[in-house]
Motif scaffolding. Structure first.
Motif, PDB file in Angstrom:
ATOM      1  N   ARG A  32       0.815  -1.226   0.000  1.00  0.00           N
ATOM      2  CA  ARG A  32       0.000   0.000   0.000  1.00  0.00           C
ATOM      3  C   ARG A  32       0.845   1.271   0.000  1.00  0.00           C
ATOM      4  O   ARG A  32       0.533   2.232  -0.689  1.00  0.00           O
ATOM      5  N   ASP A  33       1.908   1.279   0.806  1.00  0.00           N
ATOM      6  CA  ASP A  33       2.747   2.479   0.850  1.00  0.00           C
ATOM      7  C   ASP A  33       3.488   2.692  -0.464  1.00  0.00           C
ATOM      8  O   ASP A  33       3.649   3.827  -0.914  1.00  0.00           O
ATOM      9  N   LEU A  34       3.935   1.626  -1.098  1.00  0.00           N
ATOM     10  CA  LEU A  34       4.627   1.766  -2.385  1.00  0.00           C
ATOM     11  C   LEU A  34       3.684   2.304  -3.455  1.00  0.00           C
ATOM     12  O   LEU A  34       4.053   3.194  -4.224  1.00  0.00           O
ATOM     13  N   ASP A  39       1.856   6.986  -6.673  1.00  0.00           N
ATOM     14  CA  ASP A  39       0.754   7.859  -7.088  1.00  0.00           C
ATOM     15  C   ASP A  39       0.910   9.297  -6.603  1.00  0.00           C
ATOM     16  O   ASP A  39       0.454  10.217  -7.274  1.00  0.00           O
ATOM     17  N   ASN A  40       1.519   9.485  -5.430  1.00  0.00           N
ATOM     18  CA  ASN A  40       1.509  10.805  -4.790  1.00  0.00           C
ATOM     19  C   ASN A  40       2.867  11.477  -4.660  1.00  0.00           C
ATOM     20  O   ASN A  40       2.944  12.698  -4.685  1.00  0.00           O
ATOM     21  N   GLY A  66       9.317   2.526  -9.443  1.00  0.00           N
ATOM     22  CA  GLY A  66       9.637   3.772  -8.766  1.00  0.00           C
ATOM     23  C   GLY A  66      11.087   4.195  -8.920  1.00  0.00           C
ATOM     24  O   GLY A  66      11.483   5.234  -8.417  1.00  0.00           O
ATOM     25  N   HIS A  67      11.888   3.380  -9.605  1.00  0.00           N
ATOM     26  CA  HIS A  67      13.302   3.676  -9.853  1.00  0.00           C
ATOM     27  C   HIS A  67      14.121   3.762  -8.568  1.00  0.00           C
ATOM     28  O   HIS A  67      14.981   4.633  -8.428  1.00  0.00           O
ATOM     29  N   VAL A  68      13.837   2.845  -7.636  1.00  0.00           N
ATOM     30  CA  VAL A  68      14.637   2.740  -6.412  1.00  0.00           C
ATOM     31  C   VAL A  68      16.055   2.358  -6.812  1.00  0.00           C
ATOM     32  O   VAL A  68      16.276   1.596  -7.752  1.00  0.00           O
ATOM     33  N   ARG A  69      17.023   2.897  -6.091  1.00  0.00           N
ATOM     34  CA  ARG A  69      18.437   2.644  -6.408  1.00  0.00           C
ATOM     35  C   ARG A  69      19.004   1.455  -5.640  1.00  0.00           C
ATOM     36  O   ARG A  69      19.796   0.678  -6.169  1.00  0.00           O
ATOM     37  N   GLU A  70      18.617   1.329  -4.371  1.00  0.00           N
ATOM     38  CA  GLU A  70      19.207   0.302  -3.519  1.00  0.00           C
ATOM     39  C   GLU A  70      18.168  -0.182  -2.518  1.00  0.00           C
ATOM     40  O   GLU A  70      17.345   0.597  -2.044  1.00  0.00           O
ATOM     41  N   LEU A  71      18.216  -1.476  -2.189  1.00  0.00           N
ATOM     42  CA  LEU A  71      17.213  -2.089  -1.334  1.00  0.00           C
ATOM     43  C   LEU A  71      17.859  -2.998  -0.298  1.00  0.00           C
ATOM     44  O   LEU A  71      18.777  -3.756  -0.614  1.00  0.00           O
TER      45      LEU A  71
END
Length: 140
Positions: A32-34, A39-40, A66-71
């Protein structure tokens, strides 16, 4: 990433996002947060470093979108890895599992929804269709 992992472990959150040194925590279930961020506040994910409690194929697909760089993931599924690898997202994890499971009925419902998806775009489309169908059902 250690600082983000420490925040994840010591607070009541499920997701930690560090975008250019600004750290924000989130606590909703599942993805949900992702979805909300896409969206926002998509800029908050773009190039961000993220720590998440549980990352399956659904969450991984949204992080790619979302184009995250590192996880960093406390728990990550094998099905998430190809999406992250193709996108070039660096990742580390605590535990690698074959699939994300829920205590009550086994396999995570979100993982079932995105099972046939082969790209991050497909993952997002499957999830959005599912959430829209849920919304329609709740209105009737």
């Amino acid at each position: 990433m250690q600082t983000l992992a420490d925040i994840l472990r010591t607070t009541a959150c499920s997701l930690v996002v560090d975008h250019d040194g600004e750290v924000t925590t989130y606590d909703r279930k599942g993805v949900r947060d992702l979805i909300w961020l896409l969206d926002n506040e998509p800029q908050r994910l773009h190039g961000a470093r993220v720590a998440d409690k549980v990352v399956g194929k659904a969450a991984a697909g949204l992080m790619v979108r979302g184009h995250v760089r590192e996880l960093y993931a406390e728990v990550i599924s094998r099905t998430a890895l190809p999406l992250l690898d193709v996108a070039g997202i660096a990742y580390t994890y605590g535990t690698l599992v074959d699939s994300i499971a829920t205590p009550d009925d086994g396999r995570c419902p979100l993982e079932k929804i995105v099972a046939a998806a082969t790209t991050a775009d497909d993952v997002e489309a499957c999830l959005r269709q599912h959430f829209e169908e849920m919304k329609q059902r709740q209105q009737h």
